[in-house]
Enzyme design. Structure first.
Site, mmCIF file in Angstrom:
data_model
loop_
_atom_site.group_PDB
_atom_site.id
_atom_site.type_symbol
_atom_site.label_atom_id
_atom_site.label_comp_id
_atom_site.label_asym_id
_atom_site.label_seq_id
_atom_site.Cartn_x
_atom_site.Cartn_y
_atom_site.Cartn_z
ATOM 1 C CD GLU A 149 3.975 -21.079 11.188
ATOM 2 O OE1 GLU A 149 4.025 -21.212 12.419
ATOM 3 O OE2 GLU A 149 3.065 -20.476 10.595
ATOM 4 C CD GLU A 195 -3.018 -1.018 2.255
ATOM 5 O OE1 GLU A 195 -2.632 -0.559 3.344
ATOM 6 O OE2 GLU A 195 -4.159 -1.490 2.080
#
Length: 270
Positions: A112, A81
Site C-alpha cells: 500500500e 457481487e
C-alpha cells in the site's frame, strides 16, 4: 505534529478488557448505530458520483475500485457481487487491491506504500477516460490509492473516493470525494469496524443505484441475476409466478428455456 486523523483518535471507551461480554457487544452496537447517520450527511456527494458513473457506464464505460487492506477487500467484494446479482459481465465493475488477490487473505507488506503500483495494476485493464475510478481508504492517506487517482486525473479519467476523514489527501485528489465521518473507533484505530461498515454501505448504495439506473432491475426484483444455484432458481420461479400470474410448473419450464427472469419477461406471451 499535525492533528491526529479522526480515524486514529482514541476510543470513547476505556478499559475494554474489563468489560463483560454484554458490555462489549452493547457498546460496539451503540457505535455502529451512528454509522447510518454519518452516511446520511454524505448522500449529496454519493448522488453526484452515482450520476457520473451511470453516465459513463451507460456509454459503455467501466467502474474501477482501488484500495488496500480492509478498504481494498470491500471494493473487490462489491465488484465480485455485481455479476451474480445484476447479470453484468465481470469486466464491468473491477476491484483491485494493493498486493493483488493474495492480499485478500493475507497482508502483503509495503504494497500500500507504493504510489506507482495502482496505476500499473490499472493499465493491465487498459483503463481509459471512458471509465470511472473510485479510491477507497478510511484514512485517506494511502499512497497506493492516492497515486492511482493522481495518475487517473492526469489521463482525464473521472475519479471519486470514499474516505472517513475530512480534507484528506485522497479527498483532495478526487473529483468526486465522499467523506464518511464516523468518528473514533470502539477499538482505537481499528477501521475495519465503523469505517469499514460505512464504506461497505456506501459501496452497496453506489453499485445498486447504478445498476437500477442501467435497467438491470425490474420493479424491486433482481431479474438479471445469475441462476447459479437451487436457491436462485427457486427465487426466479417465484418472481415469474408473481409477475406473470402463472403456476410453478410453467414458471419453471419458462425459466429453464430462457435462462433468466428478464428473458422470460421479455418473451412471454400470455
Amino acid at each position: 505534529m499535525k492533528n491526529k486523523l479522526t480515524t486514529e483518535q482514541s476510543s470513547s471507551y476505556n478499559n475494554l478488557e474489563k468489560m463483560n461480554t454484554f458490555e462489549l457487544l452493547s457498546n460496539i452496537n451503540a457505535e455502529d448505530k451512528t454509522v447510518a447517520f454519518a452516511i446520511e450527511k454524505a448522500i449529496p456527494s454519493v448522488e453526484k458520483l452515482v450520476d457520473v458513473i451511470f453516465d459513463k457506464m451507460d456509454k459503455g464505460g467501466r467502474l474501477f475500485y482501488i484500495g488496500a487492506g480492509t478498504s481494498g477487500r470491500l471494493g473487490v467484494l462489491d465488484a465480485s457481487e455485481c455479476p451474480p446479482t445484476f447479470g453484468v459481465s465481470d469486466n464491468k465493475i473491477i476491484g483491485l487491491i494493493a498486493g493483488g488477490d493474495s492480499a485478500l487473505r493475507k497482508a502483503i507488506e509495503n504494497a500500500e506504500d507504493d504510489e506507482n503500483l495502482a496505476w500499473t495494476d490499472l493499465l493491465k485493464y487498459k483503463i481509459t477516460e471512458k471509465d470511472v475510478l473510485i479510491g477507497i481508504a478510511a484514512s485517506g492517506t494511502t499512497p497506493y490509492v492516492i497515486g492511482g487517482l493522481e495518475k487517473a486525473n492526469k489521463n482525464h479519467i473521472i475519479t471519486g473516493c470514499i474516505v472517513c476523514n475530512k480534507n484528506s489527501p485522497l479527498s483532495l485528489a478526487a473529483k468526486y470525494p465522499i467523506e464518511l465521518i464516523v468518528g473514533p473507533e470502539f477499538l482505537t484505530g481499528s477501521t475495519r469496524m465503523k469505517a469499514g461498515t460505512a464504506q461497505k454501505l456506501v459501496l452497496n448504495m453506489i453499485s445498486t443505484a447504478v445498476m437500477i439506473k442501467l435497467g438491470r432491475v425490474k420493479d424491486n426484483k433482481m431479474v438479471n441475476m445469475q441462476l447459479s444455484n437451487k436457491k436462485l432458481v427457486n427465487r426466479g420461479v417465484l418472481m415469474l409466478m408473481d409477475e406473470l400470474n402463472i403456476d410453478q410448473a410453467l414458471a419453471s419450464k419458462l425459466l429453464e428455456k430462457h435462462q433468466s427472469v428478464k428473458n422470460v419477461l421479455d418473451n412471454y406471451k400470455n
